[in-house]
Every structure is written in C-alpha cells, then in structure tokens.
Motif scaffolding. Sequence first.
Motif, PDB file in Angstrom:
ATOM      1  N   THR A   3      -6.225   1.298  12.552  1.00  0.00           N
ATOM      2  CA  THR A   3      -7.617   1.359  12.100  1.00  0.00           C
ATOM      3  C   THR A   3      -8.539   0.965  13.248  1.00  0.00           C
ATOM      4  OG1 THR A   3      -6.978   0.736   9.844  1.00  0.00           O
ATOM      5  CG2 THR A   3      -9.306   0.521  10.427  1.00  0.00           C
ATOM      6  N   CYS A  59     -12.284  -0.426  14.158  1.00  0.00           N
ATOM      7  CA  CYS A  59     -13.346  -1.162  13.471  1.00  0.00           C
ATOM      8  C   CYS A  59     -14.223  -1.890  14.480  1.00  0.00           C
ATOM      9  CB  CYS A  59     -12.750  -2.134  12.454  1.00  0.00           C
ATOM     10  SG  CYS A  59     -11.350  -3.098  13.064  1.00  0.00           S
ATOM     11  N   PRO A 104     -16.343   1.196  10.428  1.00  0.00           N
ATOM     12  CA  PRO A 104     -16.180   0.073   9.498  1.00  0.00           C
ATOM     13  C   PRO A 104     -16.240  -1.282  10.193  1.00  0.00           C
ATOM     14  CG  PRO A 104     -14.047   1.032  10.006  1.00  0.00           C
ATOM     15  CD  PRO A 104     -15.063   1.906  10.664  1.00  0.00           C
ATOM     16  N   ASP A 155     -14.236  -6.522   7.019  1.00  0.00           N
ATOM     17  CA  ASP A 155     -13.881  -5.788   5.800  1.00  0.00           C
ATOM     18  C   ASP A 155     -12.489  -5.172   5.926  1.00  0.00           C
ATOM     19  OD1 ASP A 155     -16.358  -6.426   4.784  1.00  0.00           O
ATOM     20  OD2 ASP A 155     -17.270  -4.495   5.277  1.00  0.00           O
ATOM     21  N   VAL A 156     -12.185  -4.671   7.114  1.00  0.00           N
ATOM     22  CA  VAL A 156     -10.859  -4.078   7.351  1.00  0.00           C
ATOM     23  C   VAL A 156      -9.773  -5.136   7.206  1.00  0.00           C
ATOM     24  CG1 VAL A 156      -9.366  -3.088   9.146  1.00  0.00           C
ATOM     25  CG2 VAL A 156     -11.686  -2.184   8.804  1.00  0.00           C
ATOM     26  N   LYS A 162      -9.770  -7.932   5.445  1.00  0.00           N
ATOM     27  CA  LYS A 162      -9.580  -8.265   4.023  1.00  0.00           C
ATOM     28  C   LYS A 162      -8.821  -7.164   3.299  1.00  0.00           C
ATOM     29  CE  LYS A 162     -13.971 -10.810   3.733  1.00  0.00           C
ATOM     30  NZ  LYS A 162     -15.326 -10.785   3.133  1.00  0.00           N
ATOM     31  N   ASP A 163      -9.198  -5.915   3.581  1.00  0.00           N
ATOM     32  CA  ASP A 163      -8.574  -4.780   2.898  1.00  0.00           C
ATOM     33  C   ASP A 163      -7.089  -4.674   3.234  1.00  0.00           C
ATOM     34  OD1 ASP A 163      -8.775  -2.171   1.380  1.00  0.00           O
ATOM     35  OD2 ASP A 163      -8.140  -1.402   3.342  1.00  0.00           O
ATOM     36  N   LEU A 164      -6.733  -4.887   4.485  1.00  0.00           N
ATOM     37  CA  LEU A 164      -5.323  -4.814   4.882  1.00  0.00           C
ATOM     38  C   LEU A 164      -4.494  -5.855   4.140  1.00  0.00           C
ATOM     39  CD1 LEU A 164      -5.628  -4.284   8.749  1.00  0.00           C
ATOM     40  CD2 LEU A 164      -4.832  -2.609   7.071  1.00  0.00           C
ATOM     41  N   LYS A 202      -5.215  -7.270   1.266  1.00  0.00           N
ATOM     42  CA  LYS A 202      -5.181  -6.923  -0.156  1.00  0.00           C
ATOM     43  C   LYS A 202      -4.233  -5.760  -0.434  1.00  0.00           C
ATOM     44  CE  LYS A 202      -9.843  -8.662  -1.075  1.00  0.00           C
ATOM     45  NZ  LYS A 202     -11.255  -8.314  -1.368  1.00  0.00           N
ATOM     46  N   ARG A 203      -3.992  -4.926   0.587  1.00  0.00           N
ATOM     47  CA  ARG A 203      -3.041  -3.811   0.452  1.00  0.00           C
ATOM     48  C   ARG A 203      -1.606  -4.267   0.677  1.00  0.00           C
ATOM     49  NH1 ARG A 203      -5.322   0.091   4.779  1.00  0.00           N
ATOM     50  NH2 ARG A 203      -3.164   0.827   4.663  1.00  0.00           N
ATOM     51  N   HIS A 205      -6.410 -14.073   2.633  1.00  0.00           N
ATOM     52  CA  HIS A 205      -6.327 -12.989   1.640  1.00  0.00           C
ATOM     53  C   HIS A 205      -4.893 -12.480   1.453  1.00  0.00           C
ATOM     54  CE1 HIS A 205     -10.667 -13.050   2.286  1.00  0.00           C
ATOM     55  NE2 HIS A 205     -10.772 -12.428   1.132  1.00  0.00           N
TER      56      HIS A 205
END
Length: 359
Positions: free
Chosen positions: A269, A271, A284, A288-289, A291-293, A295-296, A330
């Motif tokens: 990614t 960013c 992006p 945010d990236v 946190k998203d990683l 959470k995935r 996270h």
Amino acid sequence: MVDTTASVSKNNTLPQLKNSQLHTGVLLVQLGTPDSPSVSDVRKYLREFLMDGRVIDYPYIPRFLLVNGIITTFRAPKSAKVYQKLWTKRGSPLKYYSEDVVQLLQQQLGDGYKVVLGMRYQNPSIKSALENLKDSGLEKIIVIPLFPQYASATSGSVHQKVMELIQDWQIIPSLHFISYFLDHPKFIEAFAEIGKRYMQEDTYEHYVFSYHGLPERQIRKGDASGTTCLIGDCCATWHAGNKQCYRAQCFETTRRLATALGIPQDKYTVCFQSRLGKEVWVQPYTEDVVKDLAKRNIKKVLAFSPAFVADCLETTIEVGEEYKELFEEHGGEHWQLVESLNTHPLWIDLLTDLVKKQN
C-alpha cells in the motif's frame, strides 16, 4: 537495525584542495533540523520552515499569523519532546548522516570537486555553503536537493533559495539543478538491498510505503493543464503529463521498489503521512492505512519511507515508533521500519553518478 554505513574518515575532515585544482562545486541540500531539541530552537526551526511560501502557500499576512500565532506556539513544546527522543550524542541523525555523506562523496569524487552541505532551514545554511564555494574559482555548481521525488515545497524551494542568494554574485558559475532521482537504478537498488535483509530474516504479510504528505491544493497547482491531477487513477502510470507530480513520483517509486523486491501489487500500500491542519492532503493517509491493516487481521508489516534518504523524525519516530504503536493498539503484532539510505555505499555511488553526468 541493519548496518548500511560506509566508511567515514576518522578525522572527519575534507581534503584540502587548492583553488587551482577545483572546477566543480557540489551543493548537497537537506531540509534542515533544529540546532538542539530545546523548545526555543525547535520553535526557531519551525518558524523558518513554515514561513516558507512554498511550504504553506498562503499570502504572507495569513501565513505569518497562522505560523507565529498558532502553530509554533502550541507545536514547538510537543515537537521538542519528540526531538529529544530522536537526538543522539552526535546530535540530529539527519544532520550527521548528511555531514558523513559530504565526506564520503568528496573522497569518492576526489580532486577537482568541492562538496558542501546546506540546510534549507537552519544550520549550516545554504547561504554559508554557497559562500564556501563563491571564491573557489569554480566553473560550475551542481545543486542536489536530497529529496528523491520533486515537490515545490522541497526541491522547488531549494532551487528558488539558491537562485535568490546567487543572483548578486559578480561572477555566476554555470548552475545545474537536480530535480529528482527516484528513477536512478542505484536508488532503487540501495533501498531494495536494505529491505531484502529484513525480508530474509522474517516473513511479512503486507508492505507499507509511506511518503511525506502535501495538501491536495499544492498537488493540483503543479498540473498546468488542469486535466490530469487527482482525476480518476491519475498516478497509475508515470508519463509526460504527470512527470513532475510529487504524488505520481511516489507511486512510481513504489512500483519500482516492489518490482525489485518481488512484492505483488495486492501485498503493498502507498500512503502519505505528516498531515498538518484540517485541510485535505493527498491520500490515503498512513494512519488510516495502519488501522485498516490491523483490523484486517494483518499481523506483520514491513514499512518503507522512500521519500527520505536519512533517518529523521518522520522516519525513526513517526513511522518507526508512532505507527508501530498504532498498529499494535489495533491488533497488529509486528511492525518493522526499513531505515533510510544514510551512508549506504550505493547512495554515495548514486550521488557520484549524478555529479559526473553533469560534466
């Protein structure tokens, strides 16, 4: 941390060259650093940095009020605490690595060249560096801003400052400006070499390439046609229409590094970090990236900062520590920063190539 340093002379002094031997001056320019991590020195640095009209491109009076009335008042004490974490016995890593690079490049270029360092903000200043070259009887000066990708707020600001300072010289040598070097093979090779060492030691599920951010407004201002920037997937390729676009150059840097490292497109990614204020910046956003990683359910991430060639606050602290903490908060387990080029031998070879291609 991987040791990528080249050898620096023990006495840390440049060879003494006679003016009759010199024909080319090389001015390396870094962004800058406070003289110390004290609040007063950090505030002084931030004021000079943020009052640059290419950094905060507002009219002078609104910019003055914003910088001096709000930003430096509240940000300097916080930033000073961060700089205290970064500081070493040698001082600021960005400064001493840059000084080492000057030594190593001078040694590699040899007679006929005089290499000096200037900081766009604070010390050693570009003015002092140019004065060091002024009376050397040089035929040409090669200016290399140490930013892999071009942006008006970085390389553009350096070019402008040099021209302002040199315009009153009675004898102006031939001037050569380097705008960017992301496409130099040795830049990709050096970063890939450091990254591969981490990839050989561990297995990572995802790779993050984080670049310093800019307001979207500044990116759009660079699109003279008004038909390309931030429209659709404008940075999917690097072409004549976006050749000088910072965001497009960042994506191109990542594609080249991913290819060299054998990383498939779905595993990385791109960013952008270091937002300031409420304005929309290029996306992006790195936070945010991160946190998203997590959470995935991505557990292991290797992070690169290819907009920087020397370890500094934005790499060591922001990417290396703050995003690591955010990732772990996270649900992530292992976040590893790939350090900058610093004094990597291929980095010195790259700079040597850039200089000699101008002769």
